[in-house]
Write a protein that holds these residues in place. Structure first.
Motif, PDB file in Angstrom:
ATOM      1  N   HIS A 210       0.863  -1.188   0.000  1.00 60.78           N
ATOM      2  CA  HIS A 210       0.000   0.000   0.000  1.00 60.78           C
ATOM      3  C   HIS A 210       0.896   1.233   0.000  1.00 60.78           C
ATOM      4  CE1 HIS A 210      -3.729   2.308   1.262  1.00 60.78           C
ATOM      5  NE2 HIS A 210      -2.763   3.184   1.488  1.00 60.78           N
ATOM      6  N   ARG A 211       0.710   2.070  -1.017  1.00 63.22           N
ATOM      7  CA  ARG A 211       1.510   3.291  -1.109  1.00 63.22           C
ATOM      8  C   ARG A 211       0.596   4.489  -1.283  1.00 63.22           C
ATOM      9  NH1 ARG A 211       4.570  -0.372  -4.522  1.00 63.22           N
ATOM     10  NH2 ARG A 211       6.514  -0.948  -3.467  1.00 63.22           N
ATOM     11  N   CYS A 245      -0.292  -0.211  -6.162  1.00 55.89           N
ATOM     12  CA  CYS A 245       0.647  -1.321  -6.262  1.00 55.89           C
ATOM     13  C   CYS A 245       0.257  -2.221  -7.434  1.00 55.89           C
ATOM     14  CB  CYS A 245       0.650  -2.160  -4.984  1.00 55.89           C
ATOM     15  SG  CYS A 245       1.219  -1.265  -3.513  1.00 55.89           S
ATOM     16  N   SER A 246       1.249  -2.782  -8.083  1.00 57.18           N
ATOM     17  CA  SER A 246       1.002  -3.713  -9.173  1.00 57.18           C
ATOM     18  C   SER A 246       1.972  -4.886  -9.047  1.00 57.18           C
ATOM     19  CB  SER A 246       1.173  -3.013 -10.528  1.00 57.18           C
ATOM     20  OG  SER A 246       0.910  -3.910 -11.586  1.00 57.18           O
ATOM     21  N   PRO A 247       1.452  -6.095  -8.838  1.00 53.39           N
ATOM     22  CA  PRO A 247       0.020  -6.420  -8.732  1.00 53.39           C
ATOM     23  C   PRO A 247      -0.531  -6.026  -7.368  1.00 53.39           C
ATOM     24  CG  PRO A 247       1.333  -8.368  -8.326  1.00 53.39           C
ATOM     25  CD  PRO A 247       2.311  -7.292  -8.720  1.00 53.39           C
ATOM     26  N   LYS A 248      -1.855  -5.866  -7.286  1.00 53.73           N
ATOM     27  CA  LYS A 248      -2.490  -5.554  -6.020  1.00 53.73           C
ATOM     28  C   LYS A 248      -2.394  -6.759  -5.087  1.00 53.73           C
ATOM     29  CE  LYS A 248      -5.848  -2.009  -7.336  1.00 53.73           C
ATOM     30  NZ  LYS A 248      -5.272  -1.041  -6.396  1.00 53.73           N
ATOM     31  N   THR A 249      -2.321  -6.492  -3.802  1.00 53.81           N
ATOM     32  CA  THR A 249      -2.249  -7.565  -2.816  1.00 53.81           C
ATOM     33  C   THR A 249      -3.599  -7.738  -2.134  1.00 53.81           C
ATOM     34  OG1 THR A 249      -1.343  -5.956  -1.230  1.00 53.81           O
ATOM     35  CG2 THR A 249       0.222  -7.356  -2.417  1.00 53.81           C
ATOM     36  N   LYS A 250      -3.735  -8.859  -1.456  1.00 55.53           N
ATOM     37  CA  LYS A 250      -4.998  -9.226  -0.821  1.00 55.53           C
ATOM     38  C   LYS A 250      -5.437  -8.175   0.201  1.00 55.53           C
ATOM     39  CE  LYS A 250      -6.923 -12.833   2.201  1.00 55.53           C
ATOM     40  NZ  LYS A 250      -6.633 -14.124   2.876  1.00 55.53           N
ATOM     41  N   GLU A 251      -6.739  -7.877   0.236  1.00 51.06           N
ATOM     42  CA  GLU A 251      -7.270  -6.946   1.230  1.00 51.06           C
ATOM     43  C   GLU A 251      -7.320  -7.604   2.603  1.00 51.06           C
ATOM     44  OE1 GLU A 251     -10.910  -5.060   0.259  1.00 51.06           O
ATOM     45  OE2 GLU A 251     -10.138  -4.091  -1.553  1.00 51.06           O
ATOM     46  N   SER A 252      -7.391  -6.782   3.626  1.00 49.67           N
ATOM     47  CA  SER A 252      -7.394  -7.263   5.000  1.00 49.67           C
ATOM     48  C   SER A 252      -8.617  -6.724   5.726  1.00 49.67           C
ATOM     49  CB  SER A 252      -6.118  -6.800   5.719  1.00 49.67           C
ATOM     50  OG  SER A 252      -6.153  -7.149   7.083  1.00 49.67           O
ATOM     51  N   ASN A 253      -9.420  -7.637   6.327  1.00 48.73           N
ATOM     52  CA  ASN A 253     -10.568  -7.160   7.099  1.00 48.73           C
ATOM     53  C   ASN A 253     -10.157  -6.875   8.534  1.00 48.73           C
ATOM     54  OD1 ASN A 253     -10.589  -9.632   8.565  1.00 48.73           O
ATOM     55  ND2 ASN A 253     -11.858 -10.584   6.979  1.00 48.73           N
TER      56      ASN A 253
END
Length: 365
Positions: A210-211, A245-253
């Motif tokens: 995340h940037r 970001c590329s590739p995007k990373t998994k979201e966090s709940n």
């Protein structure tokens, strides 16, 4: 200040004769973990090894003198004889951003006769609708109050009232209890404490990226077991979703984030308990005092230490209030809010009840 009580949860035991039965894994509350961290921050000398107690007593007094207010406690108001209510705020303040959003808002009541506490936490995005205040997210009030106070100091239109005092007044009205004290801890304090103890050991479950140039966020963690320094440990517990970001990373709940917070705090506790950690407690005390704001009197802090140093997890009732997320706000559950208000009042009246924490079990991952 010396104690052999660490208040750490006991290790689960299994075995015995016959077939080994699986031990059910007890869910840990993220709010319980954070409250333990707050206690560690305030009572870190108490958690250290006995052989180091003499130095810590001196160092602890130095921190108390630097952190607390140099004025006497009013007669009859000592924590040793009077139940107290404390507002705990965790802000996102860092040198690179200058922001003061309150990511953590908790209210704790404590009673000396029962040696117990009730802790209520509110979601940071809670929509506050309170007479006399403009409706807003809960985490926006502290920076708003701070801006008004700073304006007054510059002879501009403003409140002239410290933001911490404004928060005490507002939260007292919102929860129906009189708040005696407020303590604010910022992100920099968290980072400094982690660095003081040489980092924390974690197992990153998936890549996190995340940037954001606006607030200076630059999270870039890769999967696998590793040791994180203070900056990366903060990134680890804060990560929500991928951005730029590329590739995007998994979201966090929120459940994932709470589990990571617990993981980091337990690793930090392990390091504090080690011999090497004990020798660094003095530096950690300095890090805490440099990143904490409180209106506790110096003697009141000492009274708190003497009164609640051995409080156990069984004597702490945790009530994180839940709600419904409807972007961009959280609309809290009014039944839970009413129950929390009553629990705080009961604690102050000496009627501690450790049962009935349904909200706590719902909030655990």
């Amino acid at each position: 200040m010396n104690s052999n009580h660490t208040n750490l949860p006991p290790r689960a035991k299994s075995g015995g004769k016959g077939k080994k039965q699986p031990v059910p894994k007890k869910k840990k509350s993220p709010w319980k973990s954070f409250f333990k961290f707050v206690l560690i921050v305030l009572l870190i000398a108490v958690l250290a090894a006995a052989g180091y107690a003499g130095y810590l007593f001196v160092k602890g007094n130095q921190v108390i003198e630097k952190s607390g207010i140099d004025k006497p406690v009013a007669p009859g108001q000592s924590a040793k004889e009077k139940p107290l209510t404390v507002l705990l705020l965790g802000t996102d303040h860092r040198p690179e951003t200058g922001t003061y959003l309150t990511d953590v808002v908790m209210v704790a009541t404590m009673h000396p006769e029962t040696n117990s506490s009730t802790l209520v936490s509110l979601p940071r995005d809670t929509l506050i609708e309170l007479e006399g205040y403009k409706s807003s997210k809960l985490n926006a009030y502290y920076p708003r109050f701070k801006a008004a106070y700073n304006a007054a100091e510059k002879k501009e239109p403003g409140s002239g009232i410290p933001a911490e005092e404004e928060m005490k007044v507002m939260m007292s009205k919102y929860l129906g209890v009189n708040i005696d004290y407020v303590t604010v801890i910022d992100f920099q304090g968290f980072r400094d404490v982690v660095d003081t103890f040489g980092g924390v050991d974690v197992n990153v479950q998936y890549n996190m990226c995340h940037r954001d140039s606006v607030d200076g966020t630059d999270i870039n963690l890769t999967v696998g077991p590793q040791k994180l320094d203070g900056k990366k440990a903060l990134d680890y517990v804060r990560y929500r979703k991928s951005m730029n970001c590329s590739p995007k990373t998994k979201e966090s709940n929120d459940f994932d984030r709470n589990a990571r917070q617990s993981e980091v705090l337990h690793s930090l506790l392990d390091r504090m308990k080690s011999f090497g950690g004990v020798t660094k407690v003095g530096n950690a005390l300095d890090a805490v005092s440099d990143n904490m704001t409180t209106d506790f009197e110096q003697q009141q802090i000492r009274d708190l230490l003497m009164t609640y140093y051995d409080i156990g997890k069984e004597e702490v009732k945790f009530m994180p209030i839940t709600g419904e997320w409807r972007s961009p706000n959280v609309y809290i559950n009014n039944d839970e809010l009413d129950a929390a208000r009553q629990a705080l009042q009961d604690e102050l009246a000496g009627k501690h009840n450790a049962q009935g924490t349904e909200a706590d079990s719902k909030a655990t991952p």
